[in-house]
Design a protein around this motif. Structure first.
Motif, PDB file in Angstrom:
ATOM      1  N   PHE A  32     -35.680 -24.451  27.447  1.00  0.00           N
ATOM      2  CA  PHE A  32     -34.308 -24.360  26.954  1.00  0.00           C
ATOM      3  C   PHE A  32     -34.299 -24.257  25.429  1.00  0.00           C
ATOM      4  CE2 PHE A  32     -30.252 -26.449  25.642  1.00  0.00           C
ATOM      5  CZ  PHE A  32     -29.385 -25.490  26.148  1.00  0.00           C
ATOM      6  N   ALA A  33     -35.166 -25.028  24.784  1.00  0.00           N
ATOM      7  CA  ALA A  33     -35.252 -25.002  23.317  1.00  0.00           C
ATOM      8  C   ALA A  33     -35.685 -23.617  22.831  1.00  0.00           C
ATOM      9  CB  ALA A  33     -36.230 -26.072  22.830  1.00  0.00           C
ATOM     10  N   ILE A  34     -36.632 -23.000  23.544  1.00  0.00           N
ATOM     11  CA  ILE A  34     -37.078 -21.650  23.184  1.00  0.00           C
ATOM     12  C   ILE A  34     -35.943 -20.651  23.338  1.00  0.00           C
ATOM     13  CG2 ILE A  34     -38.612 -19.754  23.870  1.00  0.00           C
ATOM     14  CD1 ILE A  34     -40.697 -21.904  24.601  1.00  0.00           C
ATOM     15  N   TRP A  35     -35.156 -20.800  24.407  1.00  0.00           N
ATOM     16  CA  TRP A  35     -34.032 -19.907  24.639  1.00  0.00           C
ATOM     17  C   TRP A  35     -32.980 -20.052  23.540  1.00  0.00           C
ATOM     18  CZ3 TRP A  35     -28.756 -20.263  25.628  1.00  0.00           C
ATOM     19  CH2 TRP A  35     -28.168 -19.100  26.132  1.00  0.00           C
ATOM     20  N   ILE A  36     -32.667 -21.283  23.171  1.00  0.00           N
ATOM     21  CA  ILE A  36     -31.714 -21.538  22.092  1.00  0.00           C
ATOM     22  C   ILE A  36     -32.219 -20.943  20.787  1.00  0.00           C
ATOM     23  CG2 ILE A  36     -30.718 -23.340  20.612  1.00  0.00           C
ATOM     24  CD1 ILE A  36     -29.260 -23.144  23.217  1.00  0.00           C
ATOM     25  N   ARG A  37     -33.485 -21.194  20.468  1.00  0.00           N
ATOM     26  CA  ARG A  37     -34.068 -20.695  19.216  1.00  0.00           C
ATOM     27  C   ARG A  37     -34.019 -19.171  19.159  1.00  0.00           C
ATOM     28  NH1 ARG A  37     -36.542 -17.216  16.790  1.00  0.00           N
ATOM     29  NH2 ARG A  37     -38.491 -17.319  15.676  1.00  0.00           N
ATOM     30  N   GLY A  38     -34.371 -18.509  20.282  1.00  0.00           N
ATOM     31  CA  GLY A  38     -34.441 -17.058  20.296  1.00  0.00           C
ATOM     32  C   GLY A  38     -33.094 -16.370  20.246  1.00  0.00           C
ATOM     33  N   ASN A  39     -32.068 -17.006  20.807  1.00  0.00           N
ATOM     34  CA  ASN A  39     -30.775 -16.336  20.962  1.00  0.00           C
ATOM     35  C   ASN A  39     -29.700 -16.765  19.971  1.00  0.00           C
ATOM     36  OD1 ASN A  39     -30.947 -14.594  23.578  1.00  0.00           O
ATOM     37  ND2 ASN A  39     -31.982 -16.505  24.099  1.00  0.00           N
ATOM     38  N   PHE A  40     -29.879 -17.929  19.352  1.00  0.00           N
ATOM     39  CA  PHE A  40     -28.865 -18.416  18.424  1.00  0.00           C
ATOM     40  C   PHE A  40     -29.373 -18.540  16.992  1.00  0.00           C
ATOM     41  CE2 PHE A  40     -27.313 -19.673  22.570  1.00  0.00           C
ATOM     42  CZ  PHE A  40     -25.957 -19.373  22.483  1.00  0.00           C
ATOM     43  N   PHE A  41     -30.678 -18.547  16.803  1.00  0.00           N
ATOM     44  CA  PHE A  41     -31.249 -18.631  15.465  1.00  0.00           C
ATOM     45  C   PHE A  41     -32.033 -17.344  15.209  1.00  0.00           C
ATOM     46  CE2 PHE A  41     -30.407 -22.941  16.722  1.00  0.00           C
ATOM     47  CZ  PHE A  41     -29.964 -23.559  15.572  1.00  0.00           C
ATOM     48  N   ILE A  42     -31.316 -16.350  14.707  1.00  0.00           N
ATOM     49  CA  ILE A  42     -31.885 -15.023  14.508  1.00  0.00           C
ATOM     50  C   ILE A  42     -31.914 -14.729  13.016  1.00  0.00           C
ATOM     51  CG2 ILE A  42     -31.560 -12.549  14.977  1.00  0.00           C
ATOM     52  CD1 ILE A  42     -30.144 -13.347  17.578  1.00  0.00           C
ATOM     53  N   PRO A  43     -33.074 -14.390  12.446  1.00  0.00           N
ATOM     54  CA  PRO A  43     -34.306 -13.964  13.127  1.00  0.00           C
ATOM     55  C   PRO A  43     -35.260 -15.092  13.533  1.00  0.00           C
ATOM     56  CG  PRO A  43     -34.548 -13.711  10.765  1.00  0.00           C
ATOM     57  CD  PRO A  43     -33.143 -14.167  10.985  1.00  0.00           C
ATOM     58  N   ASP A  44     -35.015 -16.335  13.036  1.00  0.00           N
ATOM     59  CA  ASP A  44     -35.932 -17.429  13.355  1.00  0.00           C
ATOM     60  C   ASP A  44     -35.224 -18.752  13.103  1.00  0.00           C
ATOM     61  OD1 ASP A  44     -36.276 -18.014  10.457  1.00  0.00           O
ATOM     62  OD2 ASP A  44     -37.411 -16.144  10.462  1.00  0.00           O
ATOM     63  N   TYR A  59     -42.924 -12.340  20.701  1.00  0.00           N
ATOM     64  CA  TYR A  59     -41.524 -11.896  20.792  1.00  0.00           C
ATOM     65  C   TYR A  59     -41.036 -11.884  22.242  1.00  0.00           C
ATOM     66  CZ  TYR A  59     -37.342  -9.023  19.958  1.00  0.00           C
ATOM     67  OH  TYR A  59     -36.046  -8.556  19.894  1.00  0.00           O
ATOM     68  N   LYS A  60     -41.904 -11.458  23.148  1.00  0.00           N
ATOM     69  CA  LYS A  60     -41.535 -11.383  24.565  1.00  0.00           C
ATOM     70  C   LYS A  60     -41.350 -12.765  25.192  1.00  0.00           C
ATOM     71  CE  LYS A  60     -44.003  -7.015  25.275  1.00  0.00           C
ATOM     72  NZ  LYS A  60     -45.134  -6.354  25.980  1.00  0.00           N
ATOM     73  N   LEU A  61     -41.854 -13.801  24.516  1.00  0.00           N
ATOM     74  CA  LEU A  61     -41.756 -15.156  25.053  1.00  0.00           C
ATOM     75  C   LEU A  61     -40.478 -15.875  24.625  1.00  0.00           C
ATOM     76  CD1 LEU A  61     -45.455 -16.319  24.391  1.00  0.00           C
ATOM     77  CD2 LEU A  61     -44.517 -15.277  26.471  1.00  0.00           C
ATOM     78  N   LEU A  62     -39.648 -15.217  23.800  1.00  0.00           N
ATOM     79  CA  LEU A  62     -38.461 -15.870  23.254  1.00  0.00           C
ATOM     80  C   LEU A  62     -37.287 -15.901  24.229  1.00  0.00           C
ATOM     81  CD1 LEU A  62     -38.503 -14.492  19.589  1.00  0.00           C
ATOM     82  CD2 LEU A  62     -39.211 -16.757  20.390  1.00  0.00           C
ATOM     83  N   LYS A  63     -37.423 -15.244  25.384  1.00  0.00           N
ATOM     84  CA  LYS A  63     -36.380 -15.256  26.423  1.00  0.00           C
ATOM     85  C   LYS A  63     -35.040 -14.768  25.878  1.00  0.00           C
ATOM     86  CE  LYS A  63     -38.715 -19.242  28.521  1.00  0.00           C
ATOM     87  NZ  LYS A  63     -39.529 -18.425  29.415  1.00  0.00           N
ATOM     88  N   LEU A  64     -35.098 -13.620  25.215  1.00  0.00           N
ATOM     89  CA  LEU A  64     -33.917 -13.086  24.547  1.00  0.00           C
ATOM     90  C   LEU A  64     -32.936 -12.449  25.524  1.00  0.00           C
ATOM     91  CD1 LEU A  64     -35.652 -11.304  21.527  1.00  0.00           C
ATOM     92  CD2 LEU A  64     -34.603 -13.575  21.553  1.00  0.00           C
ATOM     93  N   THR A  65     -31.649 -12.626  25.238  1.00  0.00           N
ATOM     94  CA  THR A  65     -30.622 -11.858  25.929  1.00  0.00           C
ATOM     95  C   THR A  65     -30.617 -10.438  25.346  1.00  0.00           C
ATOM     96  OG1 THR A  65     -28.943 -12.460  24.300  1.00  0.00           O
ATOM     97  CG2 THR A  65     -29.200 -13.911  26.213  1.00  0.00           C
ATOM     98  N   LYS A  66     -29.953  -9.520  26.027  1.00  0.00           N
ATOM     99  CA  LYS A  66     -29.868  -8.140  25.515  1.00  0.00           C
ATOM    100  C   LYS A  66     -29.187  -8.117  24.153  1.00  0.00           C
ATOM    101  CE  LYS A  66     -29.908  -5.728  29.964  1.00  0.00           C
ATOM    102  NZ  LYS A  66     -29.162  -4.812  30.879  1.00  0.00           N
ATOM    103  N   TRP A  67     -28.177  -8.983  23.986  1.00  0.00           N
ATOM    104  CA  TRP A  67     -27.460  -9.053  22.711  1.00  0.00           C
ATOM    105  C   TRP A  67     -28.396  -9.495  21.582  1.00  0.00           C
ATOM    106  CZ3 TRP A  67     -26.814 -13.314  19.547  1.00  0.00           C
ATOM    107  CH2 TRP A  67     -25.941 -13.132  18.462  1.00  0.00           C
ATOM    108  N   ALA A  68     -29.192 -10.537  21.837  1.00  0.00           N
ATOM    109  CA  ALA A  68     -30.093 -11.061  20.814  1.00  0.00           C
ATOM    110  C   ALA A  68     -31.192 -10.052  20.483  1.00  0.00           C
ATOM    111  CB  ALA A  68     -30.701 -12.382  21.276  1.00  0.00           C
ATOM    112  N   ASP A  69     -31.741  -9.417  21.510  1.00  0.00           N
ATOM    113  CA  ASP A  69     -32.770  -8.399  21.289  1.00  0.00           C
ATOM    114  C   ASP A  69     -32.218  -7.265  20.430  1.00  0.00           C
ATOM    115  OD1 ASP A  69     -35.307  -6.998  21.802  1.00  0.00           O
ATOM    116  OD2 ASP A  69     -34.101  -5.686  23.072  1.00  0.00           O
ATOM    117  N   LYS A  70     -30.984  -6.853  20.717  1.00  0.00           N
ATOM    118  CA  LYS A  70     -30.354  -5.779  19.955  1.00  0.00           C
ATOM    119  C   LYS A  70     -30.149  -6.190  18.501  1.00  0.00           C
ATOM    120  CE  LYS A  70     -26.347  -2.676  20.082  1.00  0.00           C
ATOM    121  NZ  LYS A  70     -25.095  -2.322  20.819  1.00  0.00           N
ATOM    122  N   LYS A  71     -29.771  -7.460  18.280  1.00  0.00           N
ATOM    123  CA  LYS A  71     -29.545  -7.936  16.915  1.00  0.00           C
ATOM    124  C   LYS A  71     -30.856  -8.001  16.128  1.00  0.00           C
ATOM    125  CE  LYS A  71     -27.297 -11.463  14.116  1.00  0.00           C
ATOM    126  NZ  LYS A  71     -26.453 -12.684  14.081  1.00  0.00           N
TER     127      LYS A  71
END
Length: 337
Positions: free
Chosen positions: A8-20, A83-95
């Protein structure tokens, strides 16, 4: 193994804290540095990432003030192995990819840590790209004492994770203990840094624990002492899609130590292309049992005869001094444009 909390922490980090994870630094840093740049003349901006928060800050400042910018990448952004391990949503990947493309558009010059990664980022739009290696600091080796052990020392200093598990290498050592007189009594495996449990289990499974010293985390000076006093320097690369371009910073310290390097990684990768012309070691695929065995056997034979055939002298290209000189030249180029 990752817990549900870890995932869950990885998902939060990847999708809400962009780029890191340092993303919240971006706006305050741009505001603070904008005030400085309004009051002070700056010829050029140099940024280093990751963290790519640094890159994002520099991008905004370069665009806002029209200042030439050299963007350095020690690792790729969206092409990095994790990068592939960050469990990104399509929105986050696009950003992520939109921010990366903005960097390619705004930067006056881009540098990256290996030739293969240079080609990789050029394939997705990066322009005016050159390679800057980590390099070695000549001062680290000027007065460093070489006090070799009586043992045949194979060492590695740094993180040794599950994605660098050298299982065939350990199998080779196990077999050589039973095949070569004196090998078992003289073998010393020295590992400093964080070692994954899978690596320790593999050492135990191959009955090598009696030959192994696990130092845990050590300071830089201890790591360098261990390096210069070893007979073989182990360099396992990440088992990842972009391993062709993976050049660990310790490679250059290994080269400067003038001790044989055993690299485990892809054939014809960038590390292979560096150590082969210098004749300072060999690179093998992780599963190349015969190649690894032949190499270790040869090094043990030379250890027994007190021979060190690593006499490479053409190291200057990889010194920090010369790499820094290249950066200075690139900065001068973009200032003149």
């Amino acid at each position: 193994k990752q817990s549900i909390t870890d995932k869950f922490a990885i998902w939060i980090r990847g999708n809400f804290f962009i780029p890191d994870a340092r993303a919240l630094w971006i706006n305050p840093s741009v505001k603070y540095l904008s005030k400085y740049l309004k009051e002070n003349h700056v010829d050029a901006i140099l940024s280093d990432g990751p963290p790519h928060t640094n890159t994002a800050i520099a991008c905004k400042l370069s665009k806002k003030f029209n200042i030439p910018w050299l963007a350095d990448f020690q690792d790729p952004w969206t092409q990095v192995d994790y990068y592939k391990l960050l469990k990104l949503t399509k929105w986050a990947d696009k950003k992520h990819k939109k921010m990366e493309q903005q960097v390619f558009k705004v930067a006056s010059k881009i540098t990256i840590a290996s030739p293969s990664w240079k080609k990789d980022i050029e394939s997705i739009g990066a322009k005016n790209v050159d390679v800057i290696y980590w390099g070695y600091d000549e001062d680290d080796f000027i007065n460093r004492k070489v006090e070799p052990s009586d043992k045949f020392v194979i060492s590695h200093a740094g993180l040794l994770g599950f994605d660098r598990l050298p299982d065939v290498f350990f199998k080779v050592l196990h077999d050589l203990k039973n095949e070569i007189d004196g090998f078992s009594n003289n073998l010393s495996i020295c590992l400093a840094g964080n070692i994954d449990y899978s690596v320790v289990d593999c050492i135990k499974d191959n009955k090598l624990l009696e030959n192994t010293t696990l130092y845990g985390n050590v300071n830089r000076e201890k790591a360098l002492d261990l390096t210069v006093n070893s007979n073989v320097l182990l360099l396992p690369l990440n088992k990842a899609d972009n391993a062709m371009g993976r050049i660990p910073g310790k490679l250059f310290e290994y080269i400067a130590s003038r001790k044989p390097i055993l690299c485990l990684g892809p054939n014809n990768g960038d590390v292979y292309k560096i150590i082969t012309p210098l004749n300072c070691g060999q690179s093998f695929e992780y599963n190349d049992y015969n190649g690894i065995k032949k190499f270790i056997g040869k090094q043990f034979s030379e250890y027994s005869m007190k021979i060190n055939n690593i006499k490479n002298t053409n190291l200057e290209e990889y010194s920090v001094k010369n790499q820094t000189k290249k950066i200075a030249e690139y900065l001068s180029e973009i200032i003149k444009k």
